[in-house]
Design an enzyme around this catalytic site. Structure first.
Site, PDB file in Angstrom:
ATOM      1  CB  CYS A 156      -1.122  -5.504  -8.697  1.00  0.00           C
ATOM      2  SG  CYS A 156      -0.373  -5.163 -10.292  1.00  0.00           S
TER       3      CYS A 156
ATOM      4  CB  CYS B  28       2.216  -3.662  -9.175  1.00  0.00           C
ATOM      5  SG  CYS B  28       0.700  -3.422 -10.071  1.00  0.00           S
ATOM      6  CG  ASP B  29       3.055  -4.838  -5.450  1.00  0.00           C
ATOM      7  OD1 ASP B  29       3.653  -3.797  -5.772  1.00  0.00           O
ATOM      8  OD2 ASP B  29       1.892  -4.837  -5.021  1.00  0.00           O
TER       9      ASP B  29
END
Ligand code: NAP
Length: 308
Positions: free
Chosen positions: A132, A135-136
């Protein structure tokens, strides 16, 4: 009837549905899988869930969702749903060892990113291996990352990653991309993106965290090491919907087709979160879906009771 509603799945969509259903005073049971963890739980640091400016650990966030659902009265069991059967006027749910009946069902069984199934993938998950970018990605500011895959997701996410990383190398198993032309054009014209063609990642390398990958040319079989700080794997998704294939219309990828209120083609069966065909799969959209679904479900049950 055992329950007003049975919720399948203990991720953000299912838990939010539990919170809303229980606050609507529906008798709700949530069945969590013992074999498939929700994606958020395995995400070390979620930076884009509103209300947590310093980010939040995925496991801790989901524990809070669960505590909130329990507080309002959602019951929980851990079991594997094997099938759903009509039980006029409601539905019957078969698990490994028991069956339950309910007026309505909310399916929130999630989706899991396809894995490469290579050495190092499990070991470095959350330590440089990610599924992701949203997200990261920000964790890789001025670092070098590789992306596996050649579809729309790989291209879109690689372009997104260039906001943070100083270099993004897309490793694709063929010499032509699967993703749409406009995304290809954007990726090709992005100076931070490089391509390695006809190649797969055969191993993820590192000690405490990722330090590189082994790249194998699929035509020659030759392998070489490529140093990097992160490995983003975008080789498609698999919704957890195999148990529904004879019951509900699924799209070609296996995602459940439901309307804007998350109602499927079957009366009283709703679908929300990552298992549903939709545009964006994030914790925040799963939670939004869960709220919508529970509200629609509440109205469905009220209408059932009024029409009796
Ligand atoms: P996808 O279209 O299935 O592409 C997966 C990519 O990963 C392909 O390039 C495939 O290679 C590669 N791949 C699969 N298994 C692999 C393996 N074991 N090792 C190495 N490479 C592997 O998946 P997606 O990109 O996640 O997209 C899913 C769907 O969502 C698609 O319909 C896509 O169009 C859609 N989507 C649309 C948008 C958009 O419209 N903006 C954005 C994201 C996703 P091959 O090409 O050789 O098969």
């Amino acid at each position: 009837m055992d329950y007003d509603v049975i919720i399948i799945g203990g991720g953000p969509a299912g838990l939010t549905a539990g919170i809303y259903a229980s606050r609507a005073r529906l008798k709700a049971l949530l069945i969590e899988s013992y074999s498939v963890a929700c994606q958020a739980v395995t995400t070390d640091h979620i930076e884009n869930y509103p209300g947590f400016p310093d980010g939040v650990n995925g496991f801790e966030l989901i524990e809070k969702f669960k505590k909130q659902a329990e507080k309002f009265g959602t019951e929980f069991i851990i079991n594997e749903v094997k099938g759903i059967k009509e039980n006029n006027p409601g539905w019957g749910i078969l698990t490994d060892d028991k069956s339950y009946t309910s007026r309505a069902i909310i399916i929130a069984s999630g989706a899991r990113p396809k894995r490469l199934d290579i050495p190092g993938e499990d070991k470095f998950r959350g330590k440089g291996v990610s599924y992701c970018a949203t997200c990261d990605g920000a964790l890789f500011k001025n670092k070098e990352v590789v992306v596996a895959g050649g579809g729309d997701t790989a291209l879109e996410e690689a372009i997104f990653l260039t906001r943070f990383a100083k270099k993004v190398t897309i490793i694709h198993r063929r010499n032509a991309l699967r993703g749409t032309k406009i995304l290809q054009e954007r990726a090709f014209s992005n100076k931070k993106i490089e391509f390695v063609w006809d190649a797969v990642i055969s191993e993820i390398l590192g000690a405490a965290k990722v330090s590189g990958v082994k790249v194998k040319n699929v035509k020659t079989g030759a392998e070489k090491d490529l140093s990097c700080d992160g490995v983003f794997i975008f080789v498609g998704y698999t919704p957890n919907t195999a148990f529904l294939k004879d019951l509900l219309p699924l799209d070609e990828g296996g995602y459940i087709i439901a309307d804007d209120n998350c109602l499927t083609s079957k009366p009283g069966i709703f679908a929300c979160g990552d298992c549903r065909k939709k545009l964006l799969r994030q914790v925040v959209t799963a939670a939004g879906d869960g709220a919508t679904t529970a509200f629609a479900c509440q109205h469905y049950i009220e209408n059932l009771q009024q029409s009796r």
